[in-house]
Structures are given as C-alpha cells and as structure tokens.
Design a protein around this motif. Structure first.
Motif, PDB file in Angstrom:
ATOM      1  N   VAL A   1      16.379 -60.549  26.950  1.00 57.11           N
ATOM      2  CA  VAL A   1      17.212 -59.912  25.946  1.00 57.11           C
ATOM      3  C   VAL A   1      17.823 -60.986  25.061  1.00 57.11           C
ATOM      4  O   VAL A   1      18.212 -62.046  25.545  1.00 57.11           O
ATOM      5  CB  VAL A   1      18.342 -59.095  26.613  1.00 57.11           C
ATOM      6  N   VAL A   2      17.843 -60.711  23.763  1.00 57.75           N
ATOM      7  CA  VAL A   2      18.508 -61.609  22.824  1.00 57.75           C
ATOM      8  C   VAL A   2      19.590 -60.806  22.139  1.00 57.75           C
ATOM      9  O   VAL A   2      19.326 -59.729  21.617  1.00 57.75           O
ATOM     10  CB  VAL A   2      17.511 -62.158  21.778  1.00 57.75           C
ATOM     11  N   ILE A   3      20.818 -61.308  22.180  1.00 56.95           N
ATOM     12  CA  ILE A   3      21.926 -60.589  21.543  1.00 56.95           C
ATOM     13  C   ILE A   3      22.355 -61.354  20.302  1.00 56.95           C
ATOM     14  O   ILE A   3      22.596 -62.560  20.349  1.00 56.95           O
ATOM     15  CB  ILE A   3      23.111 -60.434  22.512  1.00 56.95           C
ATOM     16  N   ILE A   4      22.400 -60.647  19.184  1.00 56.61           N
ATOM     17  CA  ILE A   4      22.760 -61.275  17.917  1.00 56.61           C
ATOM     18  C   ILE A   4      24.049 -60.637  17.397  1.00 56.61           C
ATOM     19  O   ILE A   4      24.278 -59.441  17.572  1.00 56.61           O
ATOM     20  CB  ILE A   4      21.603 -61.133  16.894  1.00 56.61           C
ATOM     21  N   GLY A   5      24.890 -61.464  16.796  1.00 59.45           N
ATOM     22  CA  GLY A   5      26.108 -60.960  16.193  1.00 59.45           C
ATOM     23  C   GLY A   5      26.448 -61.812  14.985  1.00 59.45           C
ATOM     24  O   GLY A   5      26.419 -63.047  15.048  1.00 59.45           O
ATOM     25  N   ASN A   6      26.710 -61.167  13.863  1.00 59.69           N
ATOM     26  CA  ASN A   6      27.044 -61.875  12.625  1.00 59.69           C
ATOM     27  C   ASN A   6      26.076 -62.997  12.283  1.00 59.69           C
ATOM     28  O   ASN A   6      26.476 -64.088  11.873  1.00 59.69           O
ATOM     29  CB  ASN A   6      28.458 -62.441  12.697  1.00 59.69           C
ATOM     30  N   GLY A   7      24.789 -62.748  12.470  1.00 60.42           N
ATOM     31  CA  GLY A   7      23.791 -63.730  12.066  1.00 60.42           C
ATOM     32  C   GLY A   7      23.617 -64.893  13.016  1.00 60.42           C
ATOM     33  O   GLY A   7      22.939 -65.875  12.675  1.00 60.42           O
ATOM     34  N   ARG A   8      24.236 -64.821  14.191  1.00 60.69           N
ATOM     35  CA  ARG A   8      24.046 -65.897  15.169  1.00 60.69           C
ATOM     36  C   ARG A   8      23.612 -65.287  16.499  1.00 60.69           C
ATOM     37  O   ARG A   8      24.036 -64.199  16.853  1.00 60.69           O
ATOM     38  CB  ARG A   8      25.368 -66.644  15.436  1.00 60.69           C
ATOM     39  N   ILE A   9      22.813 -66.051  17.239  1.00 65.07           N
ATOM     40  CA  ILE A   9      22.444 -65.600  18.580  1.00 65.07           C
ATOM     41  C   ILE A   9      23.630 -65.902  19.487  1.00 65.07           C
ATOM     42  O   ILE A   9      24.064 -67.053  19.599  1.00 65.07           O
ATOM     43  CB  ILE A   9      21.194 -66.348  19.082  1.00 65.07           C
ATOM     44  N   ILE A  10      24.188 -64.845  20.117  1.00 62.52           N
ATOM     45  CA  ILE A  10      25.353 -65.112  20.961  1.00 62.52           C
ATOM     46  C   ILE A  10      25.011 -65.105  22.443  1.00 62.52           C
ATOM     47  O   ILE A  10      25.770 -65.616  23.250  1.00 62.52           O
ATOM     48  CB  ILE A  10      26.507 -64.138  20.658  1.00 62.52           C
ATOM     49  N   ALA A  11      23.898 -64.561  22.801  1.00 56.96           N
ATOM     50  CA  ALA A  11      23.471 -64.656  24.198  1.00 56.96           C
ATOM     51  C   ALA A  11      21.987 -64.379  24.271  1.00 56.96           C
ATOM     52  O   ALA A  11      21.453 -63.596  23.488  1.00 56.96           O
ATOM     53  CB  ALA A  11      24.218 -63.640  25.058  1.00 56.96           C
TER      54      ALA A  11
ATOM     55  N   GLY B   1      24.059 -54.433  11.098  1.00 58.92           N
ATOM     56  CA  GLY B   1      24.388 -55.500  10.161  1.00 58.92           C
ATOM     57  C   GLY B   1      24.463 -56.872  10.796  1.00 58.92           C
ATOM     58  O   GLY B   1      24.872 -57.843  10.152  1.00 58.92           O
ATOM     59  N   ALA B   2      24.047 -56.980  12.068  1.00 58.49           N
ATOM     60  CA  ALA B   2      24.133 -58.273  12.748  1.00 58.49           C
ATOM     61  C   ALA B   2      23.029 -59.234  12.309  1.00 58.49           C
ATOM     62  O   ALA B   2      23.178 -60.447  12.424  1.00 58.49           O
ATOM     63  CB  ALA B   2      24.078 -58.068  14.261  1.00 58.49           C
TER      64      ALA B   2
ATOM     65  N   THR C   1      26.870 -63.355   1.036  1.00 62.44           N
ATOM     66  CA  THR C   1      26.849 -62.926   2.429  1.00 62.44           C
ATOM     67  C   THR C   1      25.859 -63.768   3.230  1.00 62.44           C
ATOM     68  O   THR C   1      24.703 -63.907   2.830  1.00 62.44           O
ATOM     69  CB  THR C   1      26.412 -61.455   2.533  1.00 62.44           C
ATOM     70  N   VAL C   2      26.345 -64.319   4.327  1.00 66.12           N
ATOM     71  CA  VAL C   2      25.430 -65.036   5.211  1.00 66.12           C
ATOM     72  C   VAL C   2      24.839 -64.016   6.177  1.00 66.12           C
ATOM     73  O   VAL C   2      25.543 -63.429   6.993  1.00 66.12           O
ATOM     74  CB  VAL C   2      26.165 -66.139   5.999  1.00 66.12           C
ATOM     75  N   ALA C   3      23.528 -63.776   6.061  1.00 67.18           N
ATOM     76  CA  ALA C   3      22.892 -62.782   6.928  1.00 67.18           C
ATOM     77  C   ALA C   3      22.422 -63.426   8.221  1.00 67.18           C
ATOM     78  O   ALA C   3      22.604 -62.877   9.303  1.00 67.18           O
ATOM     79  CB  ALA C   3      21.725 -62.135   6.199  1.00 67.18           C
ATOM     80  N   LEU C   4      21.818 -64.584   8.106  1.00 63.70           N
ATOM     81  CA  LEU C   4      21.345 -65.298   9.281  1.00 63.70           C
ATOM     82  C   LEU C   4      21.879 -66.730   9.229  1.00 63.70           C
ATOM     83  O   LEU C   4      21.810 -67.379   8.200  1.00 63.70           O
ATOM     84  CB  LEU C   4      19.815 -65.332   9.335  1.00 63.70           C
TER      85      LEU C   4
END
Lengths: 394, 289
Positions: free
Chosen positions: B199-209, B37-38, B14-17
C-alpha cells in the motif's frame, strides 16, 4: 505476453482513427441517406438545362404551293425541321389531320391541329417572309443571282468591350453549382470534426486514446476520415453531375474547361478542407461541452459563409477587382477560385498564386490547429481562451 | 518492474506532486490510497503519459518508459469514457487494435472478454443504450482487451456492482499472477486490504507511508487489549497508559507480561492480544499525522 500484437506504427494509428470515423460516421444511415438525396438533386440539376433548353426532335412540316421550294430552302437553312413537300394544299392539310406532320404551309396558310409552339411559329414566319420576298422578286423578273445578292445579309457581329463580360446562363449555372457544392462539402465535415473532438473530450475517452495515440494521430485521423467521407460524397456528386450532362448531351455545350474546372474543384476542396478541418479540430478542443462548440466555431463558419456569399457575388462580376482579390486571398479563394474558373477564363498566374497561397494557409492551419489541439485537448472545465491555449506549454 | 521516481508537478501556484516515488514489482498488486486531491490521479496520468511531469521519470524494466511499451499497458482513467454511438464489440476491439493488436486478435479478445463480463448479447448494441453498470463493464473490457503487461487503474471499483467488483478483483489478481505489476487507487479500503500486497499512502502530493500491508500494520502504535472477568476495576493496577473500551482494557507502553500477571490474578482472562489496525485506521492515522 502480447506477442500476438504487431507494433502499431505511426501510420497504423492514424489510419485506425480515420477508419473508425469512416465506419462510424461515413457508413451511418444519416450519411448514406443524405448522400443519396444529394446525388439525386445534383442529377436533376444537371439534367435541368436540357429539360428547359429543349433538344427536342425536328418539327415535321408539310409544304405545298407556289412558295414551297423557297420555303424548303429557307427552313433547311435554319435547321430543326423535317420537311415533306406535297403537291396540293389539300394533301398538306390531310397530312396535318392524320398527324403525319405537325403543321403545313400552303398557299399563304399555316395548318395545324391546335397551333404550333412559339419557336416553330417564329421560324416558319421568318421563312415565309423570306420565301415570299424571294418569290416576289422572281416574279418581278430578277435573276436567281440578283435575288441571292439582294437577300444576302451579313449577320450582326457582337463586339463586347470587356472581355468575358457576357456569360451564358449555363456558365452561371455551373459556377453556382460548384460554389454550392464546395460550401456544403466544407461546412458539414468541419462541423463534424469539431463535434467529434468535443465528443471525445466531453466523454473523457480522449484520456484513454492518448495513452496509445499521439495527439497528431488523433486529430489527423479524424480530419482524414471525415475528409475521405466528404471526398467520396464530392466525387459521387461531380461524377453524377458530369455523367448526367454527358448523357443529356449538354457536356459539349458547356463552356470550355467546365469539366476540367469540375475536376480541379476537388483539388481546391482538398486544400480548403485541410485549412478549415484542422482549424475546426483545434478550436473544438478549446471547449469541453458540445453546447459550447458553437461559440468557438463561429469565426470558421463566418468565413466559410462569407466565402460562399462572395462566390455568389463573383458570379455576377467575374472580372471585377473584387472577384480577382477574392479568388486569390485564402481562405475565400477555396470556394471563389473554382467558381470563377467555371464562369470565366482566369489568367494562369492568378490560378497558380491562389493555389500556392491556399496551400500555404492550409499548412499554417495544420500547424496551428494541431498545436491548439495538443495543448488543450486534455484540459477540462470551462472554455479555454485561445491566447491561453497558445501560451500553454504542450 | 515499474518505478515512478521523484515526480514533481505544479498547476499554476498549486503544488500537485512534490517528489512522489513508488514502484510495483512483477506480480505485485499495489494499492494507492489518498484523500481527494492528494495527487493520485495526477501521478497515474503522468505514469500513463497523458500528462507531463515538471521533473521526475517513469522507469520500466530498468529503462525510461517509451511510447511503444506504454501501449501495452492497461489504463482506466478516473473519469470513464467510451464512444456513446459505437457498438460495444466494435469499440472494445477498436481499442485492442489501437494497442497494437491485429484486427482478428482484437476481435477475438473483445468477444472473450465480453463473454466473461456477461455482455455477449449486447455486443451489437450502442454503448449509450447500455445501463451505467454495463458501461462500466465495457470500460473494464477496454482496459483489459490487449492483455496488458502493466495495469494502472484509477478508481477501478467505483460505481461497480458487487458482481463486477468480484470480476474486477479477479482480473487484477489474474494479471498479477501472470507477472504484471498492478497499481490501482481506491477509496474502498477493505478492497485494498483484501487485494493488495503493498500500500502507498499519499497526502498533499507527498508519499506519507508505504510498504506491505504487514509492515504498515506493524509500524502502527500497538495497543494491548485485555478482557478479564473481574469484579474490581484494574485501571490503576495495570502497567502503562490504560484506557477502557467497553469492558476491555487498552494498554499502551506497558510491559505485556506484567499486565498478564495483574489480569490473571484478578480473574479469568478471556482475551489477551495486540489489536491489528485496519488499513482504514492506518490511513486515518497517516493523513492526520
């Protein structure tokens, strides 16, 4: 900002953890009460031999009649009697009646209020027979010298073919007490260490702790803290045991080196504790819940119990090959060697070898236990396999 | 300035980050948002040194973060933990000492904090005897006792009652006002919007915004909302893509001046404004994109 804070050195972190264990566990009511109870038990046990063996006062005995001088000589030679010689049998009888003496021997009779103890009776009987023989021989016309020659008997010499084959009850007793104390002093803190590790893990507090402490500080502090608590308990017990023995005058009667063995017991305990304690911390970190800790502790508890049972067995055969092996091979040697040293003379090379092996095993356990701990303490979930913990990168 | 740079972390397959970077300037409150789980907790654990990253680094004031500096950070893990059989005051002070305070200073600070948290009378009680809410307050005291230079808080508001939420919010603002970078994660997006500078938005181990709240809002697709008191339906007359939201018209990709002319000629315009998306909408938009 936080300039009021001193730099937390490595030792300070270690000591803070140890200090917390001592405060929270050592000063807990449960521990203080159990220490008190144990100390009282040890004190009573140490006083027991003198209570049973009886260092009672000399028996006051009155003598009168023809055999009186010979009886006096015999009884004084035996020791343990306070003798008064009366002119007549009547006087001696009166002395028994008004309890000036416990018993009186006059003209072939033993006067007492309600009988005398077995031991006293045996001695008096033996003295009576010897004195009678002496008197009869004198009456038969033998000179004092001839009588002395006839009565002189060389006592039997006891020859044991296996050295150290015969041991007094006292030796056995000392060995037994040492093995029991060692067992208790290892079993309790070992379980507390594992419980403490699991407590920190299951409550997740370990995650906060590890932001300001290294795993080795956390494990080391816990082992040191519980070690200090147990050491205080052990020292208290040994001190009370030896103190009571000294006070009841039994210390001199103990086999040579018992006091030294009792003191060196602390040294053996330190090494055995380092071994079992760090391993307990290591395996404790493999599980996340208190109810699972029993399963990972089983091998440790088993080897502790075996060490104890082995030591008890060894008490009955301290010179057997089994005893020699058991008292040299770690981890069993931790309990077996001090027990064996209490009951018999152990060759110095065996003591040395045993100490070196145990110290090496303790060092190995320290390394293994802290590695296990480091690798698995933050892992939560189901029980971690030992092999997996060893495989994991720290 | 705390910088988290290009973190990578795998747990087995599993890739966490996957290259997570974010930063918090002195005095800045950063909200860390993401689905379960992001990778929020993993990122924060690595920042606090309780987990090792496969690659990437944590930089504090221009240099790699060391153990001694990290000890002056305040941390609240997502899974709370306290010693159940230790007295409240003693416990808070103990953590102060672990963070390098002297015994006396730790004791004083613990007493002050517990006073603020209305727990003065419970200082001598075992933590296990406190209610869950009070235990949460003790947890907060534990993370603040050493007057931390940086705050990293994983879900600090979860399980708090409204009063404790206010206390926590004030504490974060105070620490930030004193110059500390603050990073916290939360699922309560209204709190994020109220408290955070960025604000930092993370999804699936990546910063998306990521960005300031205003920047993020400005980036979103703008919708023009018009309310007109008009009898006729203006859908066909207004420019761009027009949809109805109740009686309102929502216009995308249309010339706003043209729209205003059409609307005002049809009747009285009671509302003419661009909709401001909430952080919640931005978040939903970002994670479903």
């Amino acid at each position: 900002m936080s300039n009021q804070s001193a730099e937390t050195s490595r030792m300070r972190g270690l000591m803070l953890v140890a200090g917390r264990e001592i405060r929270v566990r050592g000063l807990s009511k449960a521990n203080l009460v159990s220490l008190l109870v144990t100390v009282v038990i040890v004190g009573v046990l140490a006083a027991l031999p003198s209570l049973i063996g009886g260092n009672e006062e000399d028996a006051a005995i009155g003598l009168a009649g023809e055999n009186a001088p010979a009886m006096q000589a015999q009884l004084e030679a035996m020791g343990g009697f306070d003798i008064t010689v009366y002119d007549t049998a009547d006087e001696a009888e009166r002395a028994v009646e008004d309890e000036t003496v416990e018993a009186a021997v006059a003209d072939g009779s033993l006067y007492s209020l309600d009988g005398v103890g077995n031991e006293v009776e045996t001695k008096i009987d033996a003295a009576w027979q010897a004195a009678s023989v002496q008197t009869n021989l004198a009456n038969a016309g033998l000179s004092d010298q001839e009588i002395a020659g006839a009565l002189t008997v060389e006592p039997l010499e006891f020859v044991t073919l296996e050295s150290g084959g015969v041991h007094s009850t006292l030796d056995y007793f000392t060995g037994l007490v040492i093995s029991i104390i060692m067992f208790m002093m290892l079993m309790t803190p070992v379980q507390y260490i594992a419980m403490g590790v699991v407590e920190e893990k299951s409550s997740r507090i370990v995650e906060i702790l590890l932001t300001s402490l290294k795993p080795w500080q956390l494990l080391g502090g816990k082992v040191i803290g519980l070690g200090v608590i147990s050491l205080v308990n052990l020292v208290a017990m040994v001190a009370v045991g030896l103190g009571v023995s000294a006070a009841t005058g039994m210390l001199g009667d103990l086999p040579p080196g018992t006091a030294a063995a009792a003191v060196s017991t602390i040294g053996w305990w330190l090494m055995a504790f380092a071994l079992f304690g760090t391993l307990a911390g290591g395996v404790g970190s493999l599980v996340s819940r208190q109810e699972e800790s029993g399963s990972v502790l089983t091998p440790l508890i088993m080897s502790l119990t075996l060490s104890y049972l082995g030591a008890i067995f060894l008490l009955n055969a301290p010179t057997s090959t089994f005893a020699e092996v058991l008292s040299i091979v770690p981890p069993f040697s931790g309990i077996a060697m001090p027990t064996r040293m209490a009951i018999t003379e152990v060759p110095a090379w065996q003591v040395g070898l045993s100490a070196v092996l145990l110290a090496a095993a303790a060092a190995g356990a320290l390394a293994l236990g802290s590695q296990l701990y480091k690798r698995s303490v933050l892992y939560t979930g189901s029980r971690m396999k030992l092999t997996e913990a060893l495989r994991r990168a720290a | 300035m705390l910088e988290i740079k290009d973190l990578h972390k795998r747990f087995g397959d599993t890739v966490a980050l996957d290259g997570v970077s974010l930063s918090a300037a002195p005095g800045e409150v950063v909200g860390f948002v993401g689905a379960n789980g992001a990778g929020k907790t993993t990122t924060m654990r690595i920042a606090m040194g309780v987990l090792a990253a496969d690659s990437g680094e944590i930089v504090y004031n221009g240099a790699p973060l060391g153990v001694e500096q990290r000890r002056r950070f305040g941390y609240m893990p997502s899974e709370r933990g306290l010693y159940p059989k230790m007295k409240t005051g003693e416990q808070v002070a103990y953590f102060g000492e672990l963070h390098g305070m002297s015994k006396a200073a730790a004791k004083r600070s613990a007493a002050e904090l517990l006073e603020q948290l209305d727990l003065s009378e419970r200082m001598g009680d075992f933590v296990q005897d406190l209610s869950l809410g009070n235990q949460q307050r003790v947890q907060l005291a534990v993370s603040l006792v050493h007057d931390p230079e940086v705050l990293i808080l994983d879900e600090p508001f979860s399980g708090l009652d409204p009063i404790a939420v206010d206390v926590m919010g004030t504490a974060l603002k105070d620490r930030a006002a004193a110059g500390a970078p603050v990073i916290f994660s939360s699922h309560q997006l209204d709190l994020i919007e109220r408290l955070c500078d960025s604000v930092v938005i993370i999804g699936n181990g990546r910063i998306i915004a990521s960005g300031t709240v205003e920047e993020l809002k400005a980036k979103e697709v703008k919708q023009l909302r018009i309310s007109v008191e008009a009898a006729e339906d203006l859908t066909a007359l207004l420019p761009g893509t027009v949809t109805r939201d109740g009686d309102d018209y929502l216009i995308e990709d249309g010339d706003d001046q043209e729209a205003l002319r059409v609307a005002s000629s049809a009747g009285r315009v009671t509302r003419f404004a661009y909709d401001q998306p909430t952080i919640a909408e931005i978040f939903r938009e970002a994670v479903t994109r």
